[in-house]
Design a protein around this motif. Structure first.
Motif, PDB file in Angstrom:
ATOM      1  N   UNK A   1       0.795  -1.228   0.000  1.00  0.00           N
ATOM      2  CA  UNK A   1       0.000   0.000   0.000  1.00  0.00           C
ATOM      3  C   UNK A   1       0.823   1.271   0.000  1.00  0.00           C
ATOM      4  N   UNK A   2       1.897   1.291   0.745  1.00  0.00           N
ATOM      5  CA  UNK A   2       2.660   2.537   0.851  1.00  0.00           C
ATOM      6  C   UNK A   2       2.109   3.353   1.991  1.00  0.00           C
ATOM      7  N   UNK A   3       3.011   3.910   2.798  1.00  0.00           N
ATOM      8  CA  UNK A   3       2.555   4.546   4.027  1.00  0.00           C
ATOM      9  C   UNK A   3       1.720   5.792   3.760  1.00  0.00           C
ATOM     10  N   UNK A   4       2.040   6.532   2.683  1.00  0.00           N
ATOM     11  CA  UNK A   4       1.292   7.761   2.404  1.00  0.00           C
ATOM     12  C   UNK A   4      -0.155   7.434   2.011  1.00  0.00           C
ATOM     13  N   UNK A   5      -0.304   6.451   1.146  1.00  0.00           N
ATOM     14  CA  UNK A   5      -1.647   6.056   0.703  1.00  0.00           C
ATOM     15  C   UNK A   5      -2.462   5.494   1.864  1.00  0.00           C
TER      16      UNK A   5
ATOM     17  N   UNK B   1      -3.597   8.276   4.115  1.00  0.00           N
ATOM     18  CA  UNK B   1      -4.741   9.022   3.561  1.00  0.00           C
ATOM     19  C   UNK B   1      -6.043   8.238   3.755  1.00  0.00           C
TER      20      UNK B   1
END
Lengths: 180, 82
Positions: free
Chosen positions: A14-18, A21
């Motif tokens: 997923x990625x931490x930024x996504x 959000x």
């Protein structure tokens, strides 16, 4: 332009930024069984749940579906039509970077008619484009062409946040800014 | 033989020491998640190849460099990409 993460079977983390959000959007939208805002522990659990169950592509799709400018316009289709006067499927890479840059900015920086905001927005968009080049999505030549493209907003869009310190004087929409 | 028999409880104890904290963390996670009455659902959005391509640009901008990785099985070009 190189194909990126394109095949349907391809899944990335997923990625931490996504995840941040998605957790923030859904966490603040949800209420617990008694109708109260969720506790911090539930927000953390929701973030973990996203990282376990949704791929990066699904998180990005969700983020686009929730994208909003102002209180009335939600979803990337409506946003790109209202803000840029174009369909989402027709946007150039520079326009997508512009939307992403605007999405990240604090409210006081979003209105391109205020102060030096237009140049600030351009800087953020260009930074996003350079990120794409670093990620090998854009070639050097494509990057240069995208950096040269102007920032054009739909002239009919009137939902910009007020300029900081400015008194609301008129309901008339300002002239659509174009930076070349 | 006696030595091996003596090792068994030690191994069981080590296993418990490893498993119990993990089980406790999982329990905490599930307990906290139970506060969310309805888990998020994916948006019903059938993307055209053009839309998907723009979504992928967006995604590439959202991922930090350390989070990008290539597909080990080789994705090949998706429809609509040049």
């Amino acid at each position: 332009m190189k194909p990126l993460l394109g095949a349907p079977h391809f899944e990335t983390l997923g990625g931490s930024r996504l995840i941040g959000r998605a957790e923030s959007y859904w966490g603040f939208k949800s209420r617990d069984l008694e109708g109260n805002p969720l506790r911090r522990s539930a927000h953390v659990a929701l973030g973990i749940w996203f990282s376990r169950h949704w791929s990066a592509e699904q998180l990005a799709t969700d983020a686009l579906a929730q994208l909003s400018v102002g209180p009335r316009i939600e979803g990337v289709h409506d946003v790109s039509r209202a803000l840029l006067g174009q369909e989402w499927a027709d946007l150039s890479v520079a326009d997508v970077a512009l939307l992403a840059a605007l999405h990240d900015l604090p409210h006081r920086r979003r209105n391109p008619t205020c102060g030096d905001n237009l140049e600030y927005i351009r800087g953020r968009r260009d930074w996003r484009l350079r990120e794409l080049e670093r990620a090998c999505v854009l070639s050097q030549r494509e990057l240069e062409a995208a950096l040269r493209s102007p920032l054009v907003f739909a002239p009919t869009f009137s939902d910009w946040p007020p300029c900081p310190g400015a008194k609301p004087t008129s309901e008339e929409p300002g002239e659509a800014p174009v930076a070349r | 033989m006696r030595r091996i028999r003596g090792l068994r409880p030690l191994l069981c104890l080590l296993g418990l020491i490893l498993v119990l904290p993990l089980a406790a963390i999982e329990w905490l996670y599930r307990h906290a998640l139970a506060q969310v009455p309805e888990l998020p659902t994916l948006p019903a959005w059938e993307m055209t190849p053009d839309e998907q391509r723009r979504r992928d640009w967006w995604l590439a901008m959202e991922l930090r460099p350390g989070e990008r990785r290539s597909n080990p099985s080789g994705p090949g070009p998706s429809p609509g990409t040049s």
